[in-house]
Design a protein around this motif. Structure first.
Motif, short mmCIF file in Angstrom:
data_model
loop_
_atom_site.label_atom_id
_atom_site.label_comp_id
_atom_site.label_asym_id
_atom_site.label_seq_id
_atom_site.Cartn_x
_atom_site.Cartn_y
_atom_site.Cartn_z
N THR A 144 0.83 -1.20 0.00
CA THR A 144 0.00 0.00 0.00
C THR A 144 0.87 1.26 0.00
OG1 THR A 144 -1.80 -1.09 1.18
CG2 THR A 144 -1.76 1.30 1.27
N GLY A 145 0.54 2.21 -0.84
CA GLY A 145 1.29 3.45 -0.92
C GLY A 145 1.17 4.26 0.36
N MET A 146 2.29 4.78 0.84
CA MET A 146 2.31 5.58 2.06
C MET A 146 3.15 6.83 1.85
SD MET A 146 2.70 2.87 5.22
CE MET A 146 4.40 2.48 4.80
N THR A 147 2.68 7.94 2.36
CA THR A 147 3.42 9.19 2.35
C THR A 147 3.37 9.78 3.75
OG1 THR A 147 2.83 9.65 0.04
CG2 THR A 147 3.56 11.51 1.37
N LYS A 148 4.52 9.93 4.36
CA LYS A 148 4.54 10.49 5.71
C LYS A 148 4.22 11.98 5.65
CE LYS A 148 7.29 10.67 9.95
NZ LYS A 148 8.57 10.29 10.60
N LEU A 149 3.26 12.40 6.46
CA LEU A 149 2.91 13.81 6.53
C LEU A 149 3.78 14.53 7.55
CD1 LEU A 149 -1.00 13.70 6.34
CD2 LEU A 149 0.63 14.18 4.50
N THR A 167 2.30 19.74 1.94
CA THR A 167 3.28 20.29 1.00
C THR A 167 2.84 19.99 -0.43
OG1 THR A 167 4.62 18.28 0.90
CG2 THR A 167 5.10 19.85 2.69
N ALA A 168 3.53 20.60 -1.39
CA ALA A 168 3.20 20.37 -2.80
C ALA A 168 3.34 18.89 -3.17
CB ALA A 168 4.09 21.23 -3.69
N ALA A 169 4.40 18.25 -2.69
CA ALA A 169 4.60 16.83 -2.98
C ALA A 169 3.50 15.97 -2.35
CB ALA A 169 5.97 16.38 -2.49
N GLN A 170 3.07 16.33 -1.16
CA GLN A 170 2.01 15.59 -0.49
C GLN A 170 0.66 15.79 -1.18
OE1 GLN A 170 2.54 17.19 3.43
NE2 GLN A 170 4.25 15.83 3.92
N GLN A 175 -3.63 13.49 -4.63
CA GLN A 175 -4.39 13.41 -5.88
C GLN A 175 -4.21 12.04 -6.53
OE1 GLN A 175 -4.91 16.81 -8.33
NE2 GLN A 175 -4.26 15.74 -10.17
N ASN A 176 -2.98 11.52 -6.55
CA ASN A 176 -2.73 10.21 -7.13
C ASN A 176 -3.48 9.12 -6.39
OD1 ASN A 176 -0.99 11.43 -8.96
ND2 ASN A 176 0.86 10.92 -7.82
#
Length: 226
Positions: free
Chosen positions: A128-133, A159-162, A167-168
């Motif tokens: 599962t895709g994860m992005t740390k905030l 942030t812009a990357a987050q 969106q993805n």
């Protein structure tokens, strides 16, 4: 005959284009609103389903936790993640401190640390895709017996990357999730997420803007030459 400066005209035309489209605001809150006061013995996921951007792009996202405060003054950390999805809908939890000790002595980010990821009850499917905030600690700065005393109104702006990751994730199944790993107990008065979106200008609109500016430039240049 007077000519309008291009430096003044460009912002005006951009505002006219912006006026032809409207931004949307999407607001979300979990149930329960305080995520069970973010108990330090659990990891939480909050999956948000049926999100449709309708061809728009995400321009901002803000996470708010109202009046959050630690239950004591021991070392603590709250880890917060943006997730592509989660196994269960709504709010789900997983016990990451089976001893149910108090106070918590082990501060481990269980989204980054794989010690429980092979457990069948773990909240996320493999891959599962994860992005740390962010990760934050909070003081015990609240005393219910003191009038007007309160915790912290925590506000986190993506942030812009987050935003791109958000969106993805939404486009990959019309859902996304937030993950919370509280390594201490955080009383709070409610969590919310606000997302702002805006339509993408049509290519024909951008072409008209470009051709209009080009024409103005050429007319201005001919005028100067003459």
């Amino acid at each position: 005959m007077k000519f309008v400066s291009l430096s003044l005209l460009v912002p005006t035309l951009m505002l006219l284009i912006a006026g032809t489209v409207s931004a949307d605001t999407l607001s979300f809150a979990p149930t329960p609103a305080d995520l069970e006061d973010l108990d330090h013995h659990y990891v939480y996921t909050w999956r948000i389903d049926n999100v449709n951007l309708n061809g728009q792009v995400v321009t901002s996202a803000t996470l708010r936790i109202n009046n959050i405060r630690n239950w004591d003054n021991n070392p603590n950390m709250l880890f917060i993640y943006l997730l592509d999805t989660a196994k269960g809908s709504g709010v789900r939890s997983f016990v990451d401190d089976p001893s149910f000790s108090a106070p918590v002595m082990d501060i481990t980010d269980d989204f980054a640390n794989a010690r429980y990821h092979s457990n069948s009850n773990w909240l996320l499917a493999p891959g599962t895709g994860m992005t740390k905030l962010t990760q934050q600690s909070f003081l015990k700065d609240y005393d219910p017996n003191v009038p007007g005393d309160q915790g912290t109104n925590f506000v986190y702006v993506f942030t812009a990357a987050q935003l791109q990751a958000l969106q993805n994730y939404i486009l990959n199944g019309n859902d996304f999730a937030l993950g919370f790993d509280p390594d201490c107990h955080y009383f709070n008065d409610g969590i919310s997420l606000t997302i702002e979106t805006r339509p993408v200008p049509e290519p024909t609109t951008l072409a008209l803007l470009g051709s209009g500016l080009a024409g103005l430039y050429l007319r201005r240049r001919r005028r100067r030459t003459n």
